[in-house]
Design a protein around this motif. Structure first.
Motif, PDB file in Angstrom:
ATOM      1  N   SER A  55     -18.230  22.672 107.159  1.00 52.67           N
ATOM      2  CA  SER A  55     -17.630  23.356 106.009  1.00 52.67           C
ATOM      3  C   SER A  55     -16.317  22.720 105.565  1.00 52.67           C
ATOM      4  O   SER A  55     -15.871  22.918 104.439  1.00 52.67           O
ATOM      5  N   GLY A  56     -15.689  21.984 106.454  1.00 49.71           N
ATOM      6  CA  GLY A  56     -14.416  21.360 106.119  1.00 49.71           C
ATOM      7  C   GLY A  56     -13.898  20.596 107.325  1.00 49.71           C
ATOM      8  O   GLY A  56     -14.468  20.674 108.422  1.00 49.71           O
ATOM      9  N   ALA A  57     -12.822  19.868 107.131  1.00 49.99           N
ATOM     10  CA  ALA A  57     -12.298  19.049 108.219  1.00 49.99           C
ATOM     11  C   ALA A  57     -10.794  18.888 108.124  1.00 49.99           C
ATOM     12  O   ALA A  57     -10.232  18.807 107.030  1.00 49.99           O
ATOM     13  N   VAL A  58     -10.166  18.859 109.287  1.00 52.24           N
ATOM     14  CA  VAL A  58      -8.793  18.381 109.413  1.00 52.24           C
ATOM     15  C   VAL A  58      -8.899  16.911 109.776  1.00 52.24           C
ATOM     16  O   VAL A  58      -9.528  16.559 110.784  1.00 52.24           O
ATOM     17  N   ILE A  59      -8.362  16.042 108.954  1.00 52.04           N
ATOM     18  CA  ILE A  59      -8.464  14.602 109.159  1.00 52.04           C
ATOM     19  C   ILE A  59      -7.089  14.056 109.518  1.00 52.04           C
ATOM     20  O   ILE A  59      -6.094  14.380 108.864  1.00 52.04           O
ATOM     21  N   THR A  60      -7.040  13.230 110.540  1.00 50.25           N
ATOM     22  CA  THR A  60      -5.761  12.682 110.969  1.00 50.25           C
ATOM     23  C   THR A  60      -5.450  11.372 110.266  1.00 50.25           C
ATOM     24  O   THR A  60      -6.345  10.597 109.928  1.00 50.25           O
ATOM     25  N   VAL A  61      -4.168  11.147 110.067  1.00 54.86           N
ATOM     26  CA  VAL A  61      -3.666   9.907 109.454  1.00 54.86           C
ATOM     27  C   VAL A  61      -2.447   9.446 110.239  1.00 54.86           C
ATOM     28  O   VAL A  61      -1.768  10.252 110.884  1.00 54.86           O
ATOM     29  N   PRO A  62      -2.136   8.155 110.212  1.00 55.95           N
ATOM     30  CA  PRO A  62      -0.894   7.695 110.843  1.00 55.95           C
ATOM     31  C   PRO A  62       0.311   8.434 110.276  1.00 55.95           C
ATOM     32  O   PRO A  62       0.380   8.696 109.069  1.00 55.95           O
ATOM     33  N   ALA A  63       1.254   8.766 111.138  1.00 52.64           N
ATOM     34  CA  ALA A  63       2.416   9.540 110.700  1.00 52.64           C
ATOM     35  C   ALA A  63       3.208   8.829 109.623  1.00 52.64           C
ATOM     36  O   ALA A  63       3.821   9.464 108.765  1.00 52.64           O
ATOM     37  N   PHE A  64       3.196   7.490 109.642  1.00 49.25           N
ATOM     38  CA  PHE A  64       4.013   6.726 108.706  1.00 49.25           C
ATOM     39  C   PHE A  64       3.255   6.339 107.440  1.00 49.25           C
ATOM     40  O   PHE A  64       3.763   5.554 106.639  1.00 49.25           O
ATOM     41  N   PHE A  65       2.048   6.853 107.262  1.00 47.94           N
ATOM     42  CA  PHE A  65       1.309   6.612 106.019  1.00 47.94           C
ATOM     43  C   PHE A  65       2.136   7.107 104.835  1.00 47.94           C
ATOM     44  O   PHE A  65       2.741   8.179 104.894  1.00 47.94           O
ATOM     45  N   ASP A  66       2.117   6.337 103.742  1.00 50.43           N
ATOM     46  CA  ASP A  66       2.838   6.768 102.547  1.00 50.43           C
ATOM     47  C   ASP A  66       1.917   7.592 101.656  1.00 50.43           C
ATOM     48  O   ASP A  66       0.757   7.874 101.991  1.00 50.43           O
ATOM     49  N   ASP A  67       2.436   7.972 100.493  1.00 53.38           N
ATOM     50  CA  ASP A  67       1.699   8.859  99.602  1.00 53.38           C
ATOM     51  C   ASP A  67       0.382   8.237  99.150  1.00 53.38           C
ATOM     52  O   ASP A  67      -0.653   8.911  99.129  1.00 53.38           O
ATOM     53  N   ALA A  68       0.386   6.956  98.803  1.00 49.63           N
ATOM     54  CA  ALA A  68      -0.835   6.300  98.323  1.00 49.63           C
ATOM     55  C   ALA A  68      -1.903   6.280  99.403  1.00 49.63           C
ATOM     56  O   ALA A  68      -3.096   6.505  99.125  1.00 49.63           O
ATOM     57  N   GLN A  69      -1.519   6.026 100.641  1.00 49.47           N
ATOM     58  CA  GLN A  69      -2.493   5.972 101.730  1.00 49.47           C
ATOM     59  C   GLN A  69      -3.067   7.352 102.030  1.00 49.47           C
ATOM     60  O   GLN A  69      -4.259   7.483 102.326  1.00 49.47           O
TER      61      GLN A  69
END
Length: 512
Positions: A118-132
C-alpha cells in the motif's frame, strides 16, 4: 509470520549496489527474501536482446555477457541529467532504472505476503540534496509506489538497531557502495533525534573497488602488454573480482585474484590474470579515499553542540564500513571518545524503514523521529551573496522568516531566489525556486518591508512565501527541483514501465 489481510506498508532500502525490503510483523521488522532466497537484491537492471527487462540477480548474472545493456550503481546519477546510451531506440533516465528495481522489490514483497503493497518508507542518503530526493520520489511514482516518507539512511539504521530504547549518543557512519553519511544521533525514551549530519555523495565502496580494478589492469598491462581497460567485458570481470577481493581483505591479510581467459595475446592465445593483493597494499592504494572519510566525520562533530569531552558509541552501517582501514581511522580520530563500535547487519536500514512504516500505519509503538535539514537554505541578495534563513542541521519541521526590502525607488514587484548550499556567493549554490511578489506599495528604496518565510515539513518538502507587510499581499510556492519531471512525463514513464514489466512477465509464463 502473520499474513496481513489487506495492503501493507513496507520499508525499502534503495541502495547503490544492492537493495532490500522489509515489513513489520508483530512489532518486529522482517526482511522479505528474494525468489533466490537472499535478503538483498542486486541493484542491477539489464535490457535483454529480446526486449525483456531483467532486474536483481538475473540481471547481475548476465552482466559480463551483456555489459553494454546492463546498468548498476545508477543511484549515483539520480537527480542529474544522466541517461543510458541508446537501448532499442530509447534512452532511460536514472529514475526509470531505479523504478525497475523498486518494481522488483514490490513484486517480491507482494508474492511473499500475498497482499498488495500500500505504500513505502524509502531511505535516502542523509546528504542527498533536493534534486536527488525529488528524483527518488519520481522513481517510486513510476513504480506505482506511494511514498509515505523519505527517511535518512543513518536515521533508519539507528531506528532499526532499536536505539530509541537506550539513553545514548551515537555516531552513525553509513559508508555504502555509493555514498558516505555521518549522523550524530541522540536516543532514549522513545525519541531518535538527529543532532548533526554531514556526508560525501561521491564517496563509497565502489571507489575502493575501482582502485583494485585499476591496480589489476595496470599490473596485467605491465606483465602481458594487454590493456584490459579497453575491453568492456574484461572490465566487468575485473570489477566483480575486485569486489570479492575487497570483502576478503576485511577478514584476511591478503587476497588472491584469478581470472582465467581474461584476454588474448597477439597470437590469439588465452591469458589468465593471477595476482595477490595484500591488505597493506590495498590500504596504500586507497589511502586518499580513507582520508576523505575524515571530513564528514569532523564536519558533523563541529556542527553539533556535543562538547569535545563528550563520549559516544559508533554504529557502522553499509558494507564499506566493515573494512579494517575505516575502523582504524575511526579509532584514530575519536580516541577515548569512542565508547564502543558496532557493525550493523546488512538489512538494518530496510528494517528501520519498515519500523517507520509501521509507526505511520499505527502498527508499532510511536517513536518520535527528529531529523535535520542537510543543507542551508537562503535567499539571494542584490549583491550576489546569500542570506541564510535556515542553517544546515536545523531540526525539521521548521519555519523561519527574514525581513527584506526594496533595492530601488518605487518598486511595485520584487523577485526572490531561494538557494540551497553553504557558499556565500549565491550562484555557487543550487537554485531551488524563484518567488515574484507583485502589488508592492511603491515607496523609496529601503522602506518597504517584505517578509520571506521558508517552511519545511518532516518530509523535507519546502514551502516558500513572500509577504508585503505594508499592503498585505502574499505569494507562495511549493519548491520542486529543476530536475523534477512534469506530471505528464511521469505518467508516460509509468506506462512504459508497466508495459515492460508486463512483457517480461508474459514471456516468462510462456517459457515457464
Amino acid at each position: 509470520m502473520t499474513r496481513p489481510e489487506k495492503g501493507v506498508a513496507v520499508g525499502i532500502d534503495l541502495g547503490t549496489t544492492s537493495s532490500s525490503i522489509a515489513v513489520l510483523d508483530d512489532g518486529r521488522p522482517i526482511a522479505i527474501p528474494t525468489p533466490e532466497g537472499a535478503v538483498k537484491t542486486p541493484s542491477v537492471v539489464a535490457f535483454a536482446a529480446n526486449g525483456d527487462v531483467l532486474t536483481g540477480q538475473p540481471a547481475s548474472n548476465q552482466t559480463v555477457t551483456n555489459a553494454g545493456r546492463t546498468f548498476r550503481a545508477v543511484k549515483r546519477h539520480i537527480g542529474t541529467q544522466w541517461t543510458t546510451g541508446d537501448i532499442d531506440g530509447r534512452k532511460y533516465l536514472p529514475q526509470e532504472i531505479c523504478a525497475q528495481i523498486l518494481i522488483r522489490l514490490k513484486h517480491d514483497a507482494e508474492q511473499y505476503l500475498g497482499v498488495p503493497v500500500s505504500g513505502a518508507v524509502i531511505t535516502v542518503p542523509a546528504f542527498f540534496d533536493d534534486a536527488q530526493r525529488q528524483a527518488t520520489r519520481e522513481a517510486a511514482r513510476i513504480a506505482d509506489i506511494e511514498v509515505l516518507r523519505l527517511l535518512s539512511e543513518p536515521t533508519a539504521a539507528a531506528l532499526g538497531f532499536r536505539l530509541e530504547h537506550q539513553e545514548t549518543r551515537t555516531l552513525v557512519l553509513d559508508l555504502g557502495a555509493g555514498t558516505c553519511d555521518v549522523s550524530l544521533v541522540e536516543t532514549g525514551e522513545g525519541v531518535v533525534e538527529v543532532r548533526a549530519i554531514s556526508g560525501d555523495n561521491g564517496l563509497g565502496g565502489d571507489d575502493w573497488d575501482q582502485r583494485i580494478v585499476d591496480w589489476l589492469a595496470r599490473r596485467f598491462r605491465n606483465a602481458k602488454g594487454v590493456d584490459l581497460a579497453a575491453d568492456r567485458v574484461a572490465v566487468q570481470r575485473l570489477r566483480e573480482a575486485a569486489e570479492k577481493a575487497k570483502i576478503e581483505l576485511s577478514v584476511s591479510t591478503a587476497a588472491t585474484v584469478t581470472i582465467p581467459y581474461v584476454a588474448m595475446d597477439a597470437y590469439r592465445n588465452p591469458l589468465t590474470l593471477e595476482e595477490s593483493l595484500s591488505r597493506a597494499e590495498f590500504e596504500e592504494i586507497t589511502a586518499d579515499l580513507r582520508d576523505r572519510v575524515k571530513a564528514p566525520i569532523m564536519s558533523a562533530l563541529e556542527h553539533s553542540y556535543w562538547a569535545e569531552t563528550d563520549k559516544f558509541d559508533v554504529l557502522l552501517s553499509g558494507s564499506a564500513g566493515r573494512m579494517p582501514g575505516i575502523q582504524s581511522l575511526l579509532r584514530e580520530l575519536l580516541g577515548s571518545r569512542c565508547l564502543s563500535m558496532r557493525v550493523a547487519p546488512g538489512e538494518i536500514v530496510a528494517a528501520g524503514a519498515a519500523l517507520q512504516a509501521g509507526i505511520l500505519e499505527g502498527k508499532a509503538h510511536n517513536v518520535l523521529l527528529m531529523d535535520v535539514t542537510p543543507h542551508s537554505l537562503g535567499v539571494g541578495t542584490g549583491a550576489g551573496t546569500i542570506t541564510k534563513i535556515i542553517p544546515r542541521n536545523t531540526t525539521i519541521p521548521t519555519r523561519r522568516s527574514e525581513i527584506f526590502t526594496t533595492a530601488e525607488d518605487g518598486q511595485s514587484r520584487v523577485r526572490f531566489k531561494v538557494y540551497q548550499g553553504e557558499h556565500e556567493t549565491a550562484e555557487e549554490n543550487t537554485l531551488l525556486a524563484t518567488v515574484e511578489l507583485t502589488g508592492v506599495k511603491p515607496a523609496p528604496k529601503g522602506e518597504a518591508k517584505i517578509e520571506m518565510t521558508l517552511d519545511i515539513d518532516s518530509n523535507g518538502i519546502m514551502q516558500v512565501s513572500a509577504k508585503d507587510l505594508t499592503a498585505g499581499h502574499t505569494q507562495s510556492v511549493t519548491v520542486t527541483s529543476k530536475s523534477s519531471l512534469p506530471e505528464h512525463v511521469v505518467e508516460r514513464l509509468r506506462g512504459r514501465a508497466r508495459r515492460l514489466a508486463a512483457r517480461t512477465k508474459r514471456r516468462a509464463s510462456e517459457t515457464g
